[in-house]
Design a protein around this motif. Structure first.
Motif, PDB file in Angstrom:
ATOM      1  N   GLN A 106      21.880 -22.472  17.566  1.00 39.79           N
ATOM      2  CA  GLN A 106      20.578 -21.876  17.154  1.00 39.79           C
ATOM      3  C   GLN A 106      20.537 -20.209  16.888  1.00 39.79           C
ATOM      4  OE1 GLN A 106      18.343 -19.700  19.217  1.00 39.79           O
ATOM      5  NE2 GLN A 106      19.877 -19.364  20.919  1.00 39.79           N
ATOM      6  N   GLN A 107      19.756 -19.837  16.056  1.00 41.42           N
ATOM      7  CA  GLN A 107      19.517 -18.229  15.963  1.00 41.42           C
ATOM      8  C   GLN A 107      18.186 -17.716  16.713  1.00 41.42           C
ATOM      9  OE1 GLN A 107      21.691 -16.824  13.630  1.00 41.42           O
ATOM     10  NE2 GLN A 107      22.744 -18.635  14.003  1.00 41.42           N
ATOM     11  N   TRP A 108      18.519 -16.905  17.591  1.00 36.44           N
ATOM     12  CA  TRP A 108      17.679 -16.330  18.374  1.00 36.44           C
ATOM     13  C   TRP A 108      16.457 -16.027  17.665  1.00 36.44           C
ATOM     14  CZ3 TRP A 108      15.834 -11.687  18.179  1.00 36.44           C
ATOM     15  CH2 TRP A 108      16.475 -10.578  17.538  1.00 36.44           C
ATOM     16  N   HIS A 109      16.291 -15.471  16.625  1.00 37.81           N
ATOM     17  CA  HIS A 109      15.219 -14.581  15.842  1.00 37.81           C
ATOM     18  C   HIS A 109      14.348 -15.793  15.343  1.00 37.81           C
ATOM     19  CE1 HIS A 109      18.079 -15.348  12.549  1.00 37.81           C
ATOM     20  NE2 HIS A 109      16.898 -15.448  11.841  1.00 37.81           N
ATOM     21  N   GLN A 110      14.775 -16.940  15.242  1.00 40.57           N
ATOM     22  CA  GLN A 110      13.943 -17.926  14.834  1.00 40.57           C
ATOM     23  C   GLN A 110      13.088 -18.666  16.062  1.00 40.57           C
ATOM     24  OE1 GLN A 110      16.394 -20.797  13.133  1.00 40.57           O
ATOM     25  NE2 GLN A 110      16.817 -19.667  11.045  1.00 40.57           N
ATOM     26  N   GLN A 111      13.162 -18.337  17.233  1.00 42.59           N
ATOM     27  CA  GLN A 111      12.461 -18.839  18.434  1.00 42.59           C
ATOM     28  C   GLN A 111      10.952 -18.420  18.208  1.00 42.59           C
ATOM     29  OE1 GLN A 111      14.028 -21.696  19.471  1.00 42.59           O
ATOM     30  NE2 GLN A 111      15.734 -21.145  17.969  1.00 42.59           N
ATOM     31  N   ARG A 112      10.239 -19.245  19.027  1.00 46.39           N
ATOM     32  CA  ARG A 112       8.855 -18.753  19.212  1.00 46.39           C
ATOM     33  C   ARG A 112       8.411 -18.578  20.777  1.00 46.39           C
ATOM     34  NH1 ARG A 112       5.959 -23.809  15.740  1.00 46.39           N
ATOM     35  NH2 ARG A 112       7.306 -23.645  13.681  1.00 46.39           N
ATOM     36  N   ILE A 113       8.026 -17.549  20.952  1.00 47.26           N
ATOM     37  CA  ILE A 113       7.539 -17.296  22.355  1.00 47.26           C
ATOM     38  C   ILE A 113       6.535 -18.438  22.817  1.00 47.26           C
ATOM     39  CG2 ILE A 113       6.479 -15.675  24.153  1.00 47.26           C
ATOM     40  CD1 ILE A 113       9.456 -15.247  23.191  1.00 47.26           C
ATOM     41  N   TYR A 114       6.666 -18.879  23.654  1.00 45.24           N
ATOM     42  CA  TYR A 114       5.486 -20.115  24.320  1.00 45.24           C
ATOM     43  C   TYR A 114       4.222 -19.266  24.546  1.00 45.24           C
ATOM     44  CZ  TYR A 114       3.360 -24.384  26.082  1.00 45.24           C
ATOM     45  OH  TYR A 114       2.409 -25.309  26.228  1.00 45.24           O
ATOM     46  N   ASP A 115       3.198 -19.839  24.250  1.00 48.47           N
ATOM     47  CA  ASP A 115       1.839 -19.101  24.085  1.00 48.47           C
ATOM     48  C   ASP A 115       1.221 -19.265  25.638  1.00 48.47           C
ATOM     49  OD1 ASP A 115      -0.436 -17.557  23.561  1.00 48.47           O
ATOM     50  OD2 ASP A 115      -1.405 -19.366  22.415  1.00 48.47           O
ATOM     51  N   ARG A 116       1.755 -18.363  26.446  1.00 49.42           N
ATOM     52  CA  ARG A 116       1.184 -18.028  27.831  1.00 49.42           C
ATOM     53  C   ARG A 116       1.120 -16.830  28.172  1.00 49.42           C
ATOM     54  NH1 ARG A 116       3.425 -22.435  32.752  1.00 49.42           N
ATOM     55  NH2 ARG A 116       1.748 -23.680  32.052  1.00 49.42           N
ATOM     56  N   PRO A 117       0.199 -16.339  28.999  1.00 45.66           N
ATOM     57  CA  PRO A 117       0.042 -15.082  29.101  1.00 45.66           C
ATOM     58  C   PRO A 117       1.416 -14.327  29.893  1.00 45.66           C
ATOM     59  CG  PRO A 117      -1.981 -16.113  30.123  1.00 45.66           C
ATOM     60  CD  PRO A 117      -0.940 -17.256  29.665  1.00 45.66           C
ATOM     61  N   ARG A 118       1.923 -14.878  30.859  1.00 43.20           N
ATOM     62  CA  ARG A 118       3.181 -14.294  31.474  1.00 43.20           C
ATOM     63  C   ARG A 118       4.347 -14.116  30.343  1.00 43.20           C
ATOM     64  NH1 ARG A 118       6.131 -12.611  35.234  1.00 43.20           N
ATOM     65  NH2 ARG A 118       8.382 -13.443  35.406  1.00 43.20           N
ATOM     66  N   PHE A 119       4.688 -15.145  29.580  1.00 43.01           N
ATOM     67  CA  PHE A 119       5.460 -15.060  28.650  1.00 43.01           C
ATOM     68  C   PHE A 119       5.192 -14.033  27.419  1.00 43.01           C
ATOM     69  CE2 PHE A 119       6.299 -19.833  29.489  1.00 43.01           C
ATOM     70  CZ  PHE A 119       6.942 -19.601  30.667  1.00 43.01           C
ATOM     71  N   ARG A 120       4.133 -13.913  26.950  1.00 40.39           N
ATOM     72  CA  ARG A 120       3.590 -12.883  26.023  1.00 40.39           C
ATOM     73  C   ARG A 120       3.978 -11.483  26.602  1.00 40.39           C
ATOM     74  NH1 ARG A 120      -1.052 -16.151  25.322  1.00 40.39           N
ATOM     75  NH2 ARG A 120      -2.427 -15.014  26.513  1.00 40.39           N
ATOM     76  N   GLU A 121       3.636 -11.193  27.818  1.00 31.55           N
ATOM     77  CA  GLU A 121       3.712  -9.980  28.616  1.00 31.55           C
ATOM     78  C   GLU A 121       5.293  -9.812  28.784  1.00 31.55           C
ATOM     79  OE1 GLU A 121       2.298  -9.622  32.429  1.00 31.55           O
ATOM     80  OE2 GLU A 121       0.405 -10.396  32.135  1.00 31.55           O
ATOM     81  N   LEU A 122       5.998 -10.853  28.992  1.00 41.24           N
ATOM     82  CA  LEU A 122       7.554 -10.568  29.112  1.00 41.24           C
ATOM     83  C   LEU A 122       8.097 -10.254  27.673  1.00 41.24           C
ATOM     84  CD1 LEU A 122       8.604 -13.333  31.571  1.00 41.24           C
ATOM     85  CD2 LEU A 122       8.537 -10.967  31.897  1.00 41.24           C
ATOM     86  N   SER A 123       7.507 -10.871  26.601  1.00 39.94           N
ATOM     87  CA  SER A 123       7.722 -10.530  25.111  1.00 39.94           C
ATOM     88  C   SER A 123       7.572  -9.057  24.851  1.00 39.94           C
ATOM     89  CB  SER A 123       7.257 -11.807  24.259  1.00 39.94           C
ATOM     90  OG  SER A 123       7.552 -11.190  23.162  1.00 39.94           O
ATOM     91  N   GLU A 124       6.440  -8.560  25.168  1.00 41.70           N
ATOM     92  CA  GLU A 124       6.064  -7.309  24.938  1.00 41.70           C
ATOM     93  C   GLU A 124       6.848  -6.218  25.776  1.00 41.70           C
ATOM     94  OE1 GLU A 124       1.999  -6.934  25.780  1.00 41.70           O
ATOM     95  OE2 GLU A 124       1.260  -8.487  24.255  1.00 41.70           O
ATOM     96  N   LEU A 125       7.309  -6.574  27.048  1.00 39.38           N
ATOM     97  CA  LEU A 125       8.029  -5.676  27.806  1.00 39.38           C
ATOM     98  C   LEU A 125       9.586  -5.761  27.276  1.00 39.38           C
ATOM     99  CD1 LEU A 125       8.861  -3.972  30.350  1.00 39.38           C
ATOM    100  CD2 LEU A 125       8.659  -6.006  31.371  1.00 39.38           C
ATOM    101  N   TYR A 126      10.248  -7.076  26.987  1.00 37.48           N
ATOM    102  CA  TYR A 126      11.605  -6.874  26.649  1.00 37.48           C
ATOM    103  C   TYR A 126      12.142  -7.087  25.347  1.00 37.48           C
ATOM    104  CZ  TYR A 126      12.052  -7.633  31.891  1.00 37.48           C
ATOM    105  OH  TYR A 126      12.132  -7.452  33.247  1.00 37.48           O
ATOM    106  N   GLY A 127      11.087  -7.314  24.412  1.00 35.06           N
ATOM    107  CA  GLY A 127      11.228  -7.358  23.098  1.00 35.06           C
ATOM    108  C   GLY A 127      12.250  -8.319  22.692  1.00 35.06           C
ATOM    109  N   TYR A 128      13.379  -8.405  21.835  1.00 29.55           N
ATOM    110  CA  TYR A 128      14.161  -9.368  21.549  1.00 29.55           C
ATOM    111  C   TYR A 128      14.772 -10.033  22.561  1.00 29.55           C
ATOM    112  CZ  TYR A 128      18.613  -6.917  22.038  1.00 29.55           C
ATOM    113  OH  TYR A 128      19.660  -6.525  22.756  1.00 29.55           O
ATOM    114  N   LEU A 129      14.883  -9.358  23.795  1.00 29.73           N
ATOM    115  CA  LEU A 129      15.663 -10.142  24.812  1.00 29.73           C
ATOM    116  C   LEU A 129      14.997 -11.492  25.127  1.00 29.73           C
ATOM    117  CD1 LEU A 129      16.505  -6.980  27.193  1.00 29.73           C
ATOM    118  CD2 LEU A 129      18.234  -8.436  25.515  1.00 29.73           C
ATOM    119  N   SER A 130      13.530 -11.495  25.118  1.00 26.94           N
ATOM    120  CA  SER A 130      12.859 -12.531  25.233  1.00 26.94           C
ATOM    121  C   SER A 130      13.139 -13.616  24.681  1.00 26.94           C
ATOM    122  CB  SER A 130      11.231 -12.179  24.971  1.00 26.94           C
ATOM    123  OG  SER A 130      10.980 -11.202  25.977  1.00 26.94           O
ATOM    124  N   LYS A 131      13.537 -13.542  23.135  1.00 28.72           N
ATOM    125  CA  LYS A 131      13.930 -14.807  22.443  1.00 28.72           C
ATOM    126  C   LYS A 131      15.264 -14.973  22.603  1.00 28.72           C
ATOM    127  CE  LYS A 131      10.488 -14.171  18.724  1.00 28.72           C
ATOM    128  NZ  LYS A 131      10.370 -14.062  17.130  1.00 28.72           N
TER     129      LYS A 131
END
Length: 371
Positions: free
Chosen positions: A101-126
């Protein structure tokens, strides 16, 4: 921090993070919502929840007394997942990483905690689209939990080598048996818990950490083992997700038997100096699996991890039989003798097929217990 909860000593709970793949090219498929909707209609033990990205799903058992109890619940959950996946024309797979799999193609699951982590950690989240098994172990008190945590830390390399199932990342053989843990190590709150054997001292550490604003809850620590006060457990987090539920239950039996040895035989007292070799031993196990070198934290002696594992499994045999984990421990010992883990199976399949999509397809068949 909430008070340390009550739990029965040596009880188990297991969480498995699993891959959802399509049945066209066996790449990851964003079907978590559909799977959750179908799984909610089934009468199953434990729980099924989303994970960081939408091609992942996590199942967990309830409170279990033994490895056999874990296997019974995981088998029901596995069978439910496979039935639901069949309806969606997708498949469910174990393993610590998806091989291509290519990490940049993944979608963050739509949940408040996951969105927060995505905003904090950037590409590391995917890039955190990796898959682990977590084993919760019941502890009778907070101080007992810390003692168990630091005793268990000596055996983190053993857990890694037994469970390693992530040799491939983005189409490449990483030369690691467990490349998954390299993704976990990128997070700032990863690594090991601070050395303290008194819960009052741990609470003081947590209060200082939250006062700085660096963390808000225990969930913000990505430690290899962390206390879970709300459950009254410690949570061992270094296992790659195995390719089968049988292996997952056997690993839970290993943790329970190891803990019983600690409780009943008190083989050693953990020391802060144990951690002088911790990172080296952890790296060796991730890189070389069962072929790793293990440095004894007391003597400083270097020996094959496989030899130390076999010695440990022999020491645990009586406790394992008493707990009903004898067959699981015997199966692990046989694999260690042969130098076999899931990473080796994946490499052997790729050497034969020379097509990672076919390796994933066979992995899906293996998880589903289909020939």
């Amino acid at each position: 921090m909430q008070p340390f909860g009550e739990s029965r000593s040596l009880t188990l709970g297991v969480e498995l993070e699993l891959q959802l793949v399509n049945t066209h090219d066996y790449d990851l498929a964003p079907y978590a919502d559909e799977m959750l909707r179908l799984m909610q209609r089934l009468d199953l033990p434990g729980a099924v929840v989303p994970e960081m990205t939408s091609s992942m799903i996590e199942v967990s058992t309830g409170i279990c007394e033994s490895a056999a109890h874990v296997l019974g619940e995981l088998t029901q959950l596995r069978d439910g997942l496979v039935r639901c996946a069949d309806k969606l024309n997708i498949a469910v797979v174990g393993g610590g990483t998806h091989p291509f799999q290519q990490w940049h193609q993944q979608r963050i699951y739509d949940r408040p905690r996951f969105r927060e982590l995505s905003e904090l950690y950037g590409y590391l989240s995917k890039q955190f689209t990796v898959f682990g098994q977590h084993v919760h172990l019941g502890c009778p008190s907070a101080d007992a939990a810390l003692l168990m945590l630091h005793r268990m830390s000596r055996y983190i390399p053993h857990c890694i080598a037994l469970s390693a199932s992530s040799p491939f990342v983005q189409g490449q053989d990483t030369q690691f048996d467990s490349a998954r843990l390299n993704s976990v190590s990128a997070f700032p709150m990863s690594g090991r818990a601070p050395y303290t054997l008194a819960w009052t001292q741990f609470e003081a550490f947590f209060e200082r950490a939250t006062r700085t604003g660096v963390v808000r809850s225990m969930k913000d620590f990505y430690w290899d083992i962390r206390p879970k006060p709300e459950y009254g457990t410690i949570e061992i987090r270094v296992f790659d997700t195995p390719l089968t539920v049988e292996r997952a239950a056997a690993l839970a039996g290993f943790v329970q038997s190891l803990a019983a040895w600690f409780v009943h035989d008190e083989p050693f007292q953990p020391q802060e100096d144990d951690y002088l070799v911790y990172t080296y031993n952890r790296f060796q196990a991730c890189r070389f699996g069962l072929e790793a070198v293990y440095v004894d934290p007391v003597s400083g002696r270097h020996l094959p991890l496989r030899d130390h594992l076999l010695q440990t499994l022999r020491q645990l045999a009586g406790h394992a039989r008493h707990l009903g984990a004898g067959p699981a421990i015997q199966a692990l010992a046989e694999d260690v003798e042969l130098g076999t883990n899931d990473a080796r199976w994946l490499r052997q399949r790729q050497a034969q097929e020379r097509l990672l999509a076919e390796v994933v397809r066979q992995g899906a068949q293996r998880f589903a217990a289909r020939r």
